[in-house]
Motif scaffolding. Structure first.
Motif, PDB file in Angstrom:
ATOM      1  N   ILE A   1      32.449  58.528  30.618  1.00 49.42           N
ATOM      2  CA  ILE A   1      31.984  57.278  30.020  1.00 49.42           C
ATOM      3  C   ILE A   1      32.731  56.079  30.595  1.00 49.42           C
ATOM      4  CG2 ILE A   1      33.559  57.513  28.059  1.00 49.42           C
ATOM      5  CD1 ILE A   1      31.463  56.059  26.356  1.00 49.42           C
ATOM      6  N   GLY A   2      31.975  55.026  30.870  1.00 52.91           N
ATOM      7  CA  GLY A   2      32.557  53.794  31.394  1.00 52.91           C
ATOM      8  C   GLY A   2      31.532  52.684  31.356  1.00 52.91           C
ATOM      9  N   VAL A   3      31.963  51.467  31.658  1.00 53.62           N
ATOM     10  CA  VAL A   3      31.048  50.336  31.648  1.00 53.62           C
ATOM     11  C   VAL A   3      30.221  50.327  32.935  1.00 53.62           C
ATOM     12  CG1 VAL A   3      32.507  48.913  30.172  1.00 53.62           C
ATOM     13  CG2 VAL A   3      32.786  48.804  32.638  1.00 53.62           C
ATOM     14  N   ASP A   4      29.054  49.699  32.852  1.00 59.79           N
ATOM     15  CA  ASP A   4      28.207  49.611  34.042  1.00 59.79           C
ATOM     16  C   ASP A   4      28.025  48.170  34.509  1.00 59.79           C
ATOM     17  OD1 ASP A   4      26.645  48.764  31.975  1.00 59.79           O
ATOM     18  OD2 ASP A   4      25.105  50.304  32.184  1.00 59.79           O
ATOM     19  N   ILE A   5      28.899  47.287  34.024  1.00 58.97           N
ATOM     20  CA  ILE A   5      28.984  45.940  34.587  1.00 58.97           C
ATOM     21  C   ILE A   5      30.470  45.651  34.826  1.00 58.97           C
ATOM     22  CG2 ILE A   5      26.901  45.139  33.411  1.00 58.97           C
ATOM     23  CD1 ILE A   5      28.655  43.603  31.488  1.00 58.97           C
ATOM     24  N   PRO A   6      30.805  44.743  35.730  1.00 60.77           N
ATOM     25  CA  PRO A   6      32.222  44.496  36.037  1.00 60.77           C
ATOM     26  C   PRO A   6      33.016  44.059  34.815  1.00 60.77           C
ATOM     27  CG  PRO A   6      30.805  43.504  37.704  1.00 60.77           C
ATOM     28  CD  PRO A   6      29.911  43.955  36.597  1.00 60.77           C
ATOM     29  N   ALA A   7      34.295  44.418  34.802  1.00 57.98           N
ATOM     30  CA  ALA A   7      35.156  44.109  33.657  1.00 57.98           C
ATOM     31  C   ALA A   7      35.233  42.617  33.372  1.00 57.98           C
ATOM     32  CB  ALA A   7      36.555  44.666  33.912  1.00 57.98           C
ATOM     33  N   VAL A   8      35.207  41.788  34.416  1.00 54.16           N
ATOM     34  CA  VAL A   8      35.327  40.342  34.186  1.00 54.16           C
ATOM     35  C   VAL A   8      34.163  39.803  33.370  1.00 54.16           C
ATOM     36  CG1 VAL A   8      36.726  39.901  36.239  1.00 54.16           C
ATOM     37  CG2 VAL A   8      34.220  39.825  36.404  1.00 54.16           C
ATOM     38  N   ALA A   9      33.051  40.555  33.328  1.00 56.83           N
ATOM     39  CA  ALA A   9      31.883  40.137  32.555  1.00 56.83           C
ATOM     40  C   ALA A   9      31.771  40.888  31.240  1.00 56.83           C
ATOM     41  CB  ALA A   9      30.600  40.341  33.371  1.00 56.83           C
ATOM     42  N   TYR A  10      32.682  41.853  31.028  1.00 60.67           N
ATOM     43  CA  TYR A  10      32.600  42.673  29.824  1.00 60.67           C
ATOM     44  C   TYR A  10      33.861  42.466  28.984  1.00 60.67           C
ATOM     45  CZ  TYR A  10      30.685  46.409  26.978  1.00 60.67           C
ATOM     46  OH  TYR A  10      30.126  47.126  25.945  1.00 60.67           O
ATOM     47  N   GLN A  11      34.001  41.236  28.508  1.00 61.81           N
ATOM     48  CA  GLN A  11      35.160  40.873  27.693  1.00 61.81           C
ATOM     49  C   GLN A  11      34.864  39.539  27.020  1.00 61.81           C
ATOM     50  OE1 GLN A  11      38.606  40.207  30.202  1.00 61.81           O
ATOM     51  NE2 GLN A  11      37.377  39.308  31.817  1.00 61.81           N
ATOM     52  N   TYR A  12      35.691  39.205  26.052  1.00 64.08           N
ATOM     53  CA  TYR A  12      35.511  37.947  25.324  1.00 64.08           C
ATOM     54  C   TYR A  12      36.091  36.782  26.116  1.00 64.08           C
ATOM     55  CZ  TYR A  12      34.885  41.181  21.380  1.00 64.08           C
ATOM     56  OH  TYR A  12      34.468  42.192  20.561  1.00 64.08           O
ATOM     57  N   SER A  13      35.447  35.637  25.980  1.00 66.77           N
ATOM     58  CA  SER A  13      35.969  34.444  26.658  1.00 66.77           C
ATOM     59  C   SER A  13      37.302  34.014  26.054  1.00 66.77           C
ATOM     60  CB  SER A  13      34.957  33.295  26.556  1.00 66.77           C
ATOM     61  OG  SER A  13      34.796  32.880  25.204  1.00 66.77           O
ATOM     62  N   PHE A  14      37.540  34.382  24.781  1.00 66.74           N
ATOM     63  CA  PHE A  14      38.781  34.000  24.122  1.00 66.74           C
ATOM     64  C   PHE A  14      39.878  35.056  24.275  1.00 66.74           C
ATOM     65  CE2 PHE A  14      35.856  35.785  20.927  1.00 66.74           C
ATOM     66  CZ  PHE A  14      36.581  36.909  20.524  1.00 66.74           C
ATOM     67  N   ALA A  15      39.578  36.140  24.982  1.00 62.38           N
ATOM     68  CA  ALA A  15      40.581  37.199  25.162  1.00 62.38           C
ATOM     69  C   ALA A  15      40.388  37.867  26.515  1.00 62.38           C
ATOM     70  CB  ALA A  15      40.479  38.230  24.037  1.00 62.38           C
ATOM     71  N   ARG A  16      40.526  37.069  27.563  1.00 65.82           N
ATOM     72  CA  ARG A  16      40.339  37.623  28.903  1.00 65.82           C
ATOM     73  C   ARG A  16      41.530  38.513  29.276  1.00 65.82           C
ATOM     74  NH1 ARG A  16      35.818  35.385  30.942  1.00 65.82           N
ATOM     75  NH2 ARG A  16      35.264  33.285  30.218  1.00 65.82           N
ATOM     76  N   ASN A  17      41.211  39.619  29.911  1.00 62.06           N
ATOM     77  CA  ASN A  17      42.231  40.599  30.295  1.00 62.06           C
ATOM     78  C   ASN A  17      42.329  40.646  31.816  1.00 62.06           C
ATOM     79  OD1 ASN A  17      43.979  42.778  30.432  1.00 62.06           O
ATOM     80  ND2 ASN A  17      42.338  44.292  30.188  1.00 62.06           N
ATOM     81  N   SER A  18      43.511  40.401  32.336  1.00 60.16           N
ATOM     82  CA  SER A  18      43.703  40.437  33.792  1.00 60.16           C
ATOM     83  C   SER A  18      44.259  41.773  34.259  1.00 60.16           C
ATOM     84  CB  SER A  18      44.652  39.317  34.226  1.00 60.16           C
ATOM     85  OG  SER A  18      45.921  39.483  33.606  1.00 60.16           O
ATOM     86  N   ASN A  19      44.475  42.688  33.329  1.00 60.37           N
ATOM     87  CA  ASN A  19      45.139  43.951  33.672  1.00 60.37           C
ATOM     88  C   ASN A  19      44.192  45.149  33.662  1.00 60.37           C
ATOM     89  OD1 ASN A  19      47.760  42.766  33.933  1.00 60.37           O
ATOM     90  ND2 ASN A  19      47.880  42.669  31.699  1.00 60.37           N
ATOM     91  N   TRP A  20      42.921  44.924  33.840  1.00 57.06           N
ATOM     92  CA  TRP A  20      41.996  46.055  33.944  1.00 57.06           C
ATOM     93  C   TRP A  20      42.420  46.935  35.125  1.00 57.06           C
ATOM     94  CZ3 TRP A  20      38.994  46.813  29.946  1.00 57.06           C
ATOM     95  CH2 TRP A  20      38.487  45.736  29.220  1.00 57.06           C
ATOM     96  N   SER A  21      42.369  48.239  34.920  1.00 55.01           N
ATOM     97  CA  SER A  21      42.801  49.143  35.985  1.00 55.01           C
ATOM     98  C   SER A  21      41.730  49.321  37.046  1.00 55.01           C
ATOM     99  CB  SER A  21      43.167  50.508  35.391  1.00 55.01           C
ATOM    100  OG  SER A  21      42.018  51.139  34.838  1.00 55.01           O
ATOM    101  N   ARG A  22      40.465  49.128  36.653  1.00 57.83           N
ATOM    102  CA  ARG A  22      39.358  49.316  37.589  1.00 57.83           C
ATOM    103  C   ARG A  22      38.386  48.154  37.468  1.00 57.83           C
ATOM    104  NH1 ARG A  22      39.565  54.207  39.720  1.00 57.83           N
ATOM    105  NH2 ARG A  22      37.618  53.772  40.797  1.00 57.83           N
ATOM    106  N   ALA A  23      37.581  47.975  38.512  1.00 62.40           N
ATOM    107  CA  ALA A  23      36.533  46.958  38.448  1.00 62.40           C
ATOM    108  C   ALA A  23      35.534  47.291  37.354  1.00 62.40           C
ATOM    109  CB  ALA A  23      35.826  46.844  39.798  1.00 62.40           C
ATOM    110  N   PHE A  24      35.261  48.593  37.166  1.00 65.81           N
ATOM    111  CA  PHE A  24      34.385  49.080  36.106  1.00 65.81           C
ATOM    112  C   PHE A  24      35.204  50.056  35.250  1.00 65.81           C
ATOM    113  CE2 PHE A  24      31.609  47.659  39.419  1.00 65.81           C
ATOM    114  CZ  PHE A  24      30.443  47.213  38.808  1.00 65.81           C
ATOM    115  N   PRO A  25      35.853  49.591  34.204  1.00 65.75           N
ATOM    116  CA  PRO A  25      36.785  50.439  33.450  1.00 65.75           C
ATOM    117  C   PRO A  25      36.099  51.618  32.764  1.00 65.75           C
ATOM    118  CG  PRO A  25      37.061  48.116  32.900  1.00 65.75           C
ATOM    119  CD  PRO A  25      35.799  48.227  33.683  1.00 65.75           C
TER     120      PRO A  25
END
Length: 512
Positions: free
Chosen positions: A54-78
Motif C-alpha cells: 500500500i502506498g500513495v499514487d500521487i507525489p507526496a508534495v501533493a498529498y499533504q496539508y498546506s498547513f503541515a507540509r513535510n519535507s522529510n518524506w522518504s520517497r516521492a510516493f510514500p
C-alpha cells in the motif's frame, strides 16, 4: 430552559478530512467540538488499510496539508505506514487527540427541529448531540460487503481483504487467487507474487497502469524541500497544469471537444498497447491487459511492478467470467475449477458519488427530509459539494461533484473552510441555525450540471461500456467537479454568506 447540546460541533470521521476540519475549527477559535471516529486511531483509509504494497499514487508534495507540509518524506510516493504516521503526527501537533472519541461509529444523524441541534446515534446505543455537524467520512465510505458473486461466503480457505488484512497469515508457497484489478490489487499483486506459490488474477476489466516515477528522496533534496516556498511552488505548478486541462475539457467548444476526446482515447490506447508490447512477453496476456476505453474513464493506476508481474511463471491472468466461488476456489464459466488456498477479495468500496451509498433513514433532516430518498429521486447534488437544503447546520467535506483533479488534502481543506466560515458567520449573527437556501442550491446545481455536459459525454457515451465509479448508477458524473481547482477553492472560501439563511432560537422553542 435552553436545550444545550453536548458539543457545538461534531465532526464525523478522523481521516484526512476530519483532521483538516479539526485544525480549521481550532484556528477559528472554536474549541467545543468532538471528532467521532469508528476506528481506534486517526488516518481513515490509511489506518484501516495496511495490505502489502500500500502506498500513495500521487507525489507526496501533493498529498499533504498546506498547513503541515513535510519535507522529510522518504520517497516521492510514500508507502502506507509513513502516510498513516504523517496524519497521526499532524493530529497530535495540532492538539486534536483530546477532541477525538475513538471506537464510535455514527449510524444515524437526526435533526431535532425543536431543540435546533443534531442527534448522532452511535452503534453502542449512545446519542451525541451537537449544534453543527461536519461529515468527514471521505470518498470511499465503506468496503463492499457483497462482492456480487454467488457462493462468496462458501470458500473454506483463507479470505483476505485490503481493508482487513491478516499479516500473521503466511502466504509463502500458497495457491492464491485475487478478484479485482483496481488500485489496491495493482499494489498487492507485484508485492506478493515473489512470495506465493502460484497467483491467479481474476480480471473483469483491464486497468491502465503506467510507470510510477518513484525514488528515495536523498537528504540533500529533503533540505531543498524544507526551504520555505519550494513545496507550495511545486504543488501550485502542478495544480495550474491540471486546472488548465480540466477547464479546457469542460469549457471547450462542444463541437470540437467531442471528436477530440474520441481521438485522444484512440491515441492513448494505441500508445499503451505499444508499451505493453515492450513490457509483457506473452501476446495473449498483452491482449487481455489492453483497455478498450479511455485513460480518464476509469481510475488509472501507477506501478513499476504490476504489468511486469504477469511475466512471472507463477502468475496467470484469467478473464473468463466467474460463475461462482466454491469451498475450494473459484469456478469460471468455462467450467474450470481454480483451486486456491487463499482468496483475496479486492472488490472495492462504496463511493460517495453513488446514491446506493446513502442508506434510507440514516441522515434525516428538517421535517423528516431523508437524504438517501432525495438523492435517489433527484440525483446527487449539493451546494459547492458541501450543503443540502433541509439539512440545517450540516456540511459534507466530500460530497457530490467533489474531485477537482487535486489531492484530497487540498480539497478537504477548502470544504472545511466552507463549513467553518458558515459556522463562524452563524455565531457572529447570534443565530443557532444555518441552512443553505433552496434557490441558491438549485441555481448552483443547474449551472454545474450544464457545465458537465462534456464530462457526461466522455463517461456515459464514449466510454459507456466500462464500469467506473466516475459514472454512478444514475448515469451521472457526480464524482468529478466540472470546474478547475482554483474556481472550486474560490467558491468554497468566498461563497455569498447570504446564500444561507440564519435563524435565532425562537421563543416558543426555548422552554423545555
Amino acid at each position: 430552559m435552553n436545550v444545550v447540546p453536548q458539543y457545538e460541533v461534531a465532526v464525523i470521521g478522523a481521516g484526512p478530512g476530519g483532521i483538516a476540519a479539526g485544525v480549521k475549527l481550532r484556528k477559528a477559535g472554536i474549541e467545543n467540538f468532538v471528532i467521532l471516529e469508528r476506528a481506534d486511531d486517526v488516518g481513515g483509509s490509511w489506518h484501516e488499510n495496511h495490505y502489502p504494497g500500500i502506498g500513495v499514487d500521487i507525489p507526496a508534495v501533493a498529498y499533504q496539508y498546506s498547513f503541515a507540509r513535510n519535507s522529510n518524506w522518504s520517497r516521492a510516493f510514500p508507502l502506507g505506514a509513513e502516510v498513516k504516521k504523517y496524519h497521526a503526527d499532524v493530529a497530535r501537533r495540532f492538539g486534536l487527540y483530546p477532541h477525538i472519541r475513538f471506537d464510535t461509529n455514527v449510524e444515524r444523524e437526526q435533526w431535532d427541529d425543536d431543540a435546533r441541534l443534531w442527534k448522532l446515534h452511535t452503534a453502542d446505543g449512545t446519542i451525541v448531540t451537537a449544534r453543527f455537524v461536519i461529515s468527514a467520512v471521505g470518498a470511499f465510505v465503506r468496503p463492499k460487503t457483497d462482492v456480487g458473486i454467488p457462493g462468496a461466503k462458501s470458500f473454506k480457505g483463507k479470505v483476505q481483504r485490503p481493508a482487513d488484512w491478516d499479516h500473521d497469515y503466511d502466504l509463502t508457497g500458497k495457491s492464491v487467487g485475487i478478484i479485482g484489478t483496481g488500485a489496491s490489487a495493482v499494489q498487492i499483486i507485484p508485492t506478493i507474487a515473489p512470495q506465493v506459490g502460484y497467483l491467479t488474477v481474476f480480471q473483469r476489466t483491464p486497468v491502465w497502469s503506467i510507470p510510477k516515477p518513484d525514488f528515495r528522496i536523498p537528504p540533500a533534496l529533503q533540505k531543498v524541500l524544507a526551504v520555505p516556498g519550494v513545496q507550495p511552488a511545486l504543488h501550485g505548478s502542478a495544480l495550474v497544469v491540471i486546472d488548465l486541462v480540466l477547464r479546457a475539457i469542460v469549457k471547450g467548444p462542444r463541437g470540437a471537444m467531442r471528436p477530440a476526446m474520441d481521438r485522444f482515447d484512440a491515441v492513448c490506447i494505441a500508445a499503451y498497447r505499444r508499451y505493453l508490447n515492450r513490457v509483457v512477453t506473452e501476446s495473449d496476456t498483452r491482449e487481455k491487459l489492453t483497455p478498450n476505453f479511455g485513460i480518464a474513464a476509469k481510475r488509472p493506476t501507477m506501478s513499476n511492478g504490476y504489468i511486469k508481474a504477469y511475466n512471472r511463471d507463477n502468475v496467470s491472468l484469467v478473464t473468463e467470467p466467474i460463475e461462482k466461488i466454491t469451498p475450494t476456489g473459484v469456478k469460471t464459466r468455462d467450467s474450470t475449477q481454480h483451486k486456491l488456498d487463499v482468496l483475496i477479495l479486492a472488490t472495492g468500496y462504496e463511493v460517495f458519488s453513488d446514491p446506493e451509498t446513502y442508506r434510507p433513514g440514516t441522515i434525516v433532516g428538517r421535517g423528516g427530509f431523508d437524504l438517501a430518498k432525495f438523492y435517489n429521486e433527484h440525483g446527487l447534488q449539493a451546494y459547492e459539494s458541501v450543503s443540502v437544503p433541509n439539512l440545517p447546520n450540516r456540511w459534507t467535506l466530500c460530497g457530490p461533484y467533489s474531485w477537482t483533479g487535486s489531492g484530497w488534502h487540498a480539497f478537504v481543506e477548502m470544504t472545511s473552510d466552507h463549513a467553518v466560515r458558515a459556522i463562524t458567520e452563524t455565531r457572529r449573527r447570534g443565530a443557532v441555525v444555518c441552512e443553505i437556501r433552496k434557490e441558491a442550491a438549485d441555481a448552483y446545481h443547474e449551472a454545474l450540471y450544464e457545465r458537465g455536459e462534456l464530462l457526461r459525454y466522455y463517461l456515459t457515451e464514449l466510454n459507456a461500456h466500462v464500469p467506473t465509479y466516475y459514472r454512478n448508477s444514475q448515469g451521472d458524473t457526480t464524482y468529478v467537479r466540472p470546474s478547475g481547482f482554483f474556481e472550486a477553492r474560490r467558491g468554497n472560501r468566498k461563497f455569498p454568506l447570504d446564500d444561507y439563511s440564519y435563524e435565532a432560537m425562537a421563543e416558543s422553542r426555548i422552554s423545555a
